[in-house]
Design a protein around this motif. Structure first.
Motif, PDB file in Angstrom:
ATOM      1  N   SER A  67      40.319  45.167  43.839  1.00 46.43           N
ATOM      2  CA  SER A  67      39.777  45.644  42.571  1.00 46.43           C
ATOM      3  C   SER A  67      39.389  44.437  41.730  1.00 46.43           C
ATOM      4  CB  SER A  67      40.807  46.488  41.822  1.00 46.43           C
ATOM      5  OG  SER A  67      41.870  45.665  41.356  1.00 46.43           O
ATOM      6  N   ARG A  68      38.566  44.689  40.731  1.00 43.70           N
ATOM      7  CA  ARG A  68      38.154  43.585  39.857  1.00 43.70           C
ATOM      8  C   ARG A  68      39.373  42.927  39.215  1.00 43.70           C
ATOM      9  NH1 ARG A  68      33.164  42.762  38.647  1.00 43.70           N
ATOM     10  NH2 ARG A  68      32.623  44.941  39.087  1.00 43.70           N
ATOM     11  N   ALA A  69      40.306  43.743  38.745  1.00 42.93           N
ATOM     12  CA  ALA A  69      41.501  43.207  38.090  1.00 42.93           C
ATOM     13  C   ALA A  69      42.349  42.401  39.062  1.00 42.93           C
ATOM     14  CB  ALA A  69      42.321  44.339  37.478  1.00 42.93           C
ATOM     15  N   ASP A  72      40.566  39.061  39.707  1.00 41.77           N
ATOM     16  CA  ASP A  72      40.674  38.204  38.527  1.00 41.77           C
ATOM     17  C   ASP A  72      42.079  37.630  38.384  1.00 41.77           C
ATOM     18  OD1 ASP A  72      38.065  38.759  37.983  1.00 41.77           O
ATOM     19  OD2 ASP A  72      38.445  40.034  36.241  1.00 41.77           O
ATOM     20  N   THR A  73      43.079  38.455  38.657  1.00 43.00           N
ATOM     21  CA  THR A  73      44.471  37.994  38.546  1.00 43.00           C
ATOM     22  C   THR A  73      44.756  36.876  39.539  1.00 43.00           C
ATOM     23  OG1 THR A  73      45.244  40.148  37.755  1.00 43.00           O
ATOM     24  CG2 THR A  73      46.887  38.694  38.748  1.00 43.00           C
ATOM     25  N   ALA A  74      44.251  37.020  40.744  1.00 48.11           N
ATOM     26  CA  ALA A  74      44.466  35.980  41.761  1.00 48.11           C
ATOM     27  C   ALA A  74      43.752  34.685  41.381  1.00 48.11           C
ATOM     28  CB  ALA A  74      43.980  36.474  43.114  1.00 48.11           C
ATOM     29  N   MET A  75      42.533  34.801  40.881  1.00 47.09           N
ATOM     30  CA  MET A  75      41.799  33.612  40.444  1.00 47.09           C
ATOM     31  C   MET A  75      42.517  32.951  39.267  1.00 47.09           C
ATOM     32  SD  MET A  75      38.891  33.209  42.289  1.00 47.09           S
ATOM     33  CE  MET A  75      37.520  32.571  41.304  1.00 47.09           C
ATOM     34  N   GLU A  76      42.960  33.770  38.338  1.00 46.63           N
ATOM     35  CA  GLU A  76      43.628  33.228  37.150  1.00 46.63           C
ATOM     36  C   GLU A  76      44.928  32.523  37.512  1.00 46.63           C
ATOM     37  OE1 GLU A  76      44.583  34.665  32.609  1.00 46.63           O
ATOM     38  OE2 GLU A  76      44.803  36.133  34.217  1.00 46.63           O
ATOM     39  N   ARG A 103      41.844  37.349  27.625  1.00 43.56           N
ATOM     40  CA  ARG A 103      42.906  36.331  27.691  1.00 43.56           C
ATOM     41  C   ARG A 103      42.349  34.922  27.525  1.00 43.56           C
ATOM     42  NH1 ARG A 103      44.774  39.887  31.736  1.00 43.56           N
ATOM     43  NH2 ARG A 103      43.976  38.606  33.445  1.00 43.56           N
ATOM     44  N   TRP A 104      41.060  34.730  27.853  1.00 38.29           N
ATOM     45  CA  TRP A 104      40.461  33.403  27.778  1.00 38.29           C
ATOM     46  C   TRP A 104      39.434  33.310  26.645  1.00 38.29           C
ATOM     47  CZ3 TRP A 104      42.078  29.162  30.462  1.00 38.29           C
ATOM     48  CH2 TRP A 104      43.042  29.397  31.432  1.00 38.29           C
TER      49      TRP A 104
END
Length: 314
Positions: A67-69, A72-76, A103-104
């Motif tokens: 999923s997009r979330a 994004d969580t893994a990248m973050e 968050r950014w």
């Protein structure tokens, strides 16, 4: 002694030419940032190999099946593990989730190949040519949830020559991008500790309070009720202390001691102001302006006449 450089992560999608421009600019002696991670959702992105050859840590995670979330969580997680304080998008074509962007906020930047707000999205050069524009160009902006709509940090216009195609215009705009992006990123990462920017942020919040005004007192920007008491000062290198701090009113010595003990790097007792004031350092960066606005509001309420305090339900 040189100041430590601000760590930045770069997200790429392809060849990474803008990432390379950011990285090579970071090798200059006066550059305030360093690239600590290059990440992509495309493991075949050519920029990853270039970054690795230059000794920059890389990370790649395909988004398919996530999923997009989740992506994004893994990248973050990789960004945070690298210690990055800012993210620069450089040809990263995946739309980020609103939660990630939030968050950014103020710490994530993108470059776009048009003179925004003209031509957000794709096919910018062809659209500019077809519209008969005299110039194309590029823009650097902060990332918000609205695509290519964040506050502008800089632009360069590039003339559209007779006979230009989208490809020929794009090749010249790319030169401009490589000049613009490092400069805008350098200005952004230093803005959080720039005295001028910090004073302006305090000013905006302080003057938003009812009947607040600004004067200069003891060589410092000072905020108070019109023709009344003062509720805040901004100390900038006061007596050569090298600090930028917001000075606000508190309840007394017990609260002052408690605050300083809780975070001695951030809080200190301002010289000449006594026990009823606390200094909150702003030049450390990563300021929570909602929290600082609350400090200003509380300080304002401590000296505001009752008729004014009622406006904000104090």
């Amino acid at each position: 002694m040189a100041k430590p450089r601000i760590p930045v992560a770069v997200f790429i999608g392809g060849s990474g030419t803008n990432m390379a421009a950011l990285h090579y600019a970071s090798r200059l002696a006066d550059c305030p940032y360093e690239i600590v991670l290059v990440a992509s959702n495309n493991p075949e992105a050519g920029g990853l190999a270039l970054a690795a050859a230059e000794g920059v840590p890389t990370f790649a995670l395909p988004h398919k099946g996530l999923s997009r979330a989740e992506h994004d969580t893994a990248m973050e997680a990789q960004v945070l593990a690298a210690g990055a304080q800012f993210i620069a998008l450089a040809g990263y074509m995946r739309i980020l989730s609103p939660e990630f962007v939030g968050r950014w906020e103020g710490r994530m930047v993108n470059i776009h190949p048009s003179l925004l707000p003209a031509y957000p999205g794709l096919h910018t050069h062809q659209r500019a040519i077809e519209a008969g524009d005299s110039h194309g160009g590029c823009s650097v902006h902060l990332v918000t949830v609205d695509l290519d709509a964040g506050p502008l940090l800089g632009q360069i216009a590039v003339a559209i020559a007779p006979g230009d195609t989208a490809e020929s215009l794009a090749s010249r705009v790319l030169f401009a991008e490589h000049q613009l992006y490092p400069r805008c990123l350098a200005e952004l990462v230093t803005r959080e500790t720039s005295p001028e920017h910090l004073v302006e942020q305090v000013r905006n919040h302080a003057l938003a309070l009812p009947e607040a005004d600004e004067v200069v007192s003891h060589g410092m920007p000072c905020f108070g009720i019109i023709k009344g008491k003062k509720f805040a000062y901004v100390s900038v290198d006061h007596h050569g202390d090298g600090r930028v701090a917001l000075l606000v009113k508190i309840s007394g010595v017990d609260e002052q001691e408690q605050l300083i003990e809780s975070d001695p790097e951030r809080f200190y007792r301002p010289a000449y102001f006594g026990d009823g004031w606390i200094a909150i350092r702003l030049d450390l960066g990563r300021n929570d302006w909602d929290d600082l606005a609350a400090w200003l509001q509380r300080s304002w309420a401590a000296i505001a006449p009752r008729r004014l305090a009622a406006i904000l339900d104090f």
